[in-house]
Enzyme design. Structure first.
Site, short mmCIF file in Angstrom:
data_model
loop_
_atom_site.label_atom_id
_atom_site.label_comp_id
_atom_site.label_asym_id
_atom_site.label_seq_id
_atom_site.Cartn_x
_atom_site.Cartn_y
_atom_site.Cartn_z
N GLU A 55 0.84 -1.20 0.00
CA GLU A 55 0.00 0.00 0.00
C GLU A 55 0.87 1.25 0.00
O GLU A 55 0.67 2.17 -0.80
CB GLU A 55 -0.90 0.00 1.23
CG GLU A 55 -1.62 1.32 1.50
CD GLU A 55 -1.92 1.54 2.97
OE1 GLU A 55 -1.15 2.27 3.63
OE2 GLU A 55 -2.91 0.98 3.46
N ASP A 116 -5.56 -3.44 -2.38
CA ASP A 116 -5.62 -1.97 -2.42
C ASP A 116 -4.32 -1.40 -2.96
O ASP A 116 -4.32 -0.50 -3.81
CB ASP A 116 -5.96 -1.38 -1.04
CG ASP A 116 -4.96 -1.75 0.05
OD1 ASP A 116 -4.25 -2.76 -0.10
OD2 ASP A 116 -4.91 -1.03 1.06
#
Length: 368
Positions: A55, A116
């Site tokens: 991330e 993500d």
């Protein structure tokens, strides 16, 4: 003659400085100093293991692209490939967690993926290829997106194609666990150009966002069961907090021309109402009851800047960010601020197609 030459040199230096100043994003420059190693590793110092996540690497790549900082982009990309993807993002999804083990060795701590980070990484590479006209980025981004589709997308009965939070541990025979903040609607729109499963994912992702917020607050995590649907009254209270804050930010960043934006803003209006009334966003909210507790940290205020439609309410959060700007030990608050404040300062926007609209300025187009 020497005086004239000296004057010309001074003018040229001042002109060069003014162009550099116009191109500089102070928050990004400070983030690089405080959180990114010379090799391109984005570090979260709040963890004793000095961890790096996929991330964080993806957010670093996005910010470098928005700042037109190609040198930083390349460093972050190279470190990511060499340390999280065994040398190639074309061949494998990046491990989500890297850091210092108890034996003092620095290595991958968890080889599972985190979608993500993966989707932001793929999008950033594809957009870097387009904006910087570099085929290598496009090739890596395309291969990574195909791998995401193969390894992190599943077909859920009653829903259709859905993006799992990671390739392992989120799907059982009749139950699936999702994180509404993992796929921003703008990125979902962008990926539709690549066909299945992304064309379906845009619609199912909208369902995930709209159907799991009964009181207007998105959950950090939510479970879907076959023949039973969303489990919104789970045994354990569903909380809207540190993950879900990104949902409101992503929705706020949707271009006004997107027909789904007004619907999303209306669904999550209670979050805006609470923030306007209290002067700060809540730290935690019970998704089922809408009961809020705690004062959200400064990163939450930054995340609300794109989302709030009331200018006076925006100004309050803008001032809160300015008065409490994240320091060198607040990784998550800082990345939320790069996104939220960066958008608020018009450093970037997204097109209806989900493409990046950077504010590089004509004179900055070739500065790296």
């Amino acid at each position: 003659m020497n005086v004239l030459r000296s004057g010309i040199v001074t003018m040229l230096l001042l002109a060069a400085f003014s162009v550099q100043a116009a191109c500089t994003w102070p928050a990004w420059e400070q983030f690089k100093k405080d959180y990114i190693s010379q090799e391109g590793r984005v570090i979260d110092p709040s963890d004793a293991r000095k961890i790096t996540t996929s991330e964080g690497q993806s957010y670093g790549m996005f910010s470098a692209l928005a700042a037109n900082d190609r040198a930083a982009f390349d460093n972050i990309l190279d470190w990511t490939q060499n340390n999280l993807a065994q040398g190639s993002l074309k061949e494998r999804l990046p491990a989500w967690l890297w850091g210092k083990k108890e034996n003092s060795k620095w290595e991958v701590l968890d080889s599972n993926s985190a979608s993500d980070g993966d989707v932001w990484m793929a999008w950033s590479l594809l957009e870097a290829g387009r904006l910087w006209k570099e085929q290598r980025y496009t090739d890596i981004g395309s291969a990574l997106l195909k791998r995401i589709a193969r390894e992190e997308v599943v077909t859920v009965p009653g829903l259709g194609s859905m993006l799992l939070p990671g390739k392992v541990g989120f799907a059982e025979d009749n139950s699936w666990r999702f994180n509404p903040s993992y796929l921003p609607p703008t990125l979902a729109q962008y990926f539709t150009r690549f066909g299945a499963p992304w064309t379906t994912l845009r619609e199912t992702n909208q369902r995930l966002l709209l159907e799991t917020a009964p009181k207007g607050f998105s959950p950090d995590w939510v479970r879907y069961e076959k023949d039973k649907g969303w489990q919104l009254k789970a045994e354990k209270t569903l909380i809207s907090s540190y993950d879900a804050i990104r949902v409101y930010m992503w929705v706020g960043m949707m271009p006004d021309s997107d027909p789904q934006k007004a619907r999303m803003l209306n669904r999550f209006k209670p979050m805006a109402t609470f923030t306007e009334k209290n002067g700060y966003p809540p730290e935690k909210v019970d998704v089922a009851t809408g009961k809020a507790q705690g004062k959200g940290p400064v990163g939450f205020s930054a995340a609300m800047l794109p989302f709030l439609q009331n200018r006076d309410a925006q100004a309050v959060q803008r001032q809160r960010v300015a008065d409490n700007f994240p320091g060198s030990d607040a990784y998550y608050n800082y990345v939320l601020t790069l996104f939220g404040q960066g958008w608020d300062q018009h450093r970037f926007r997204f097109s209806t197609k989900g493409e990046l609209l950077p504010d590089w300025g004509q004179e900055c187009a070739n500065s790296h």
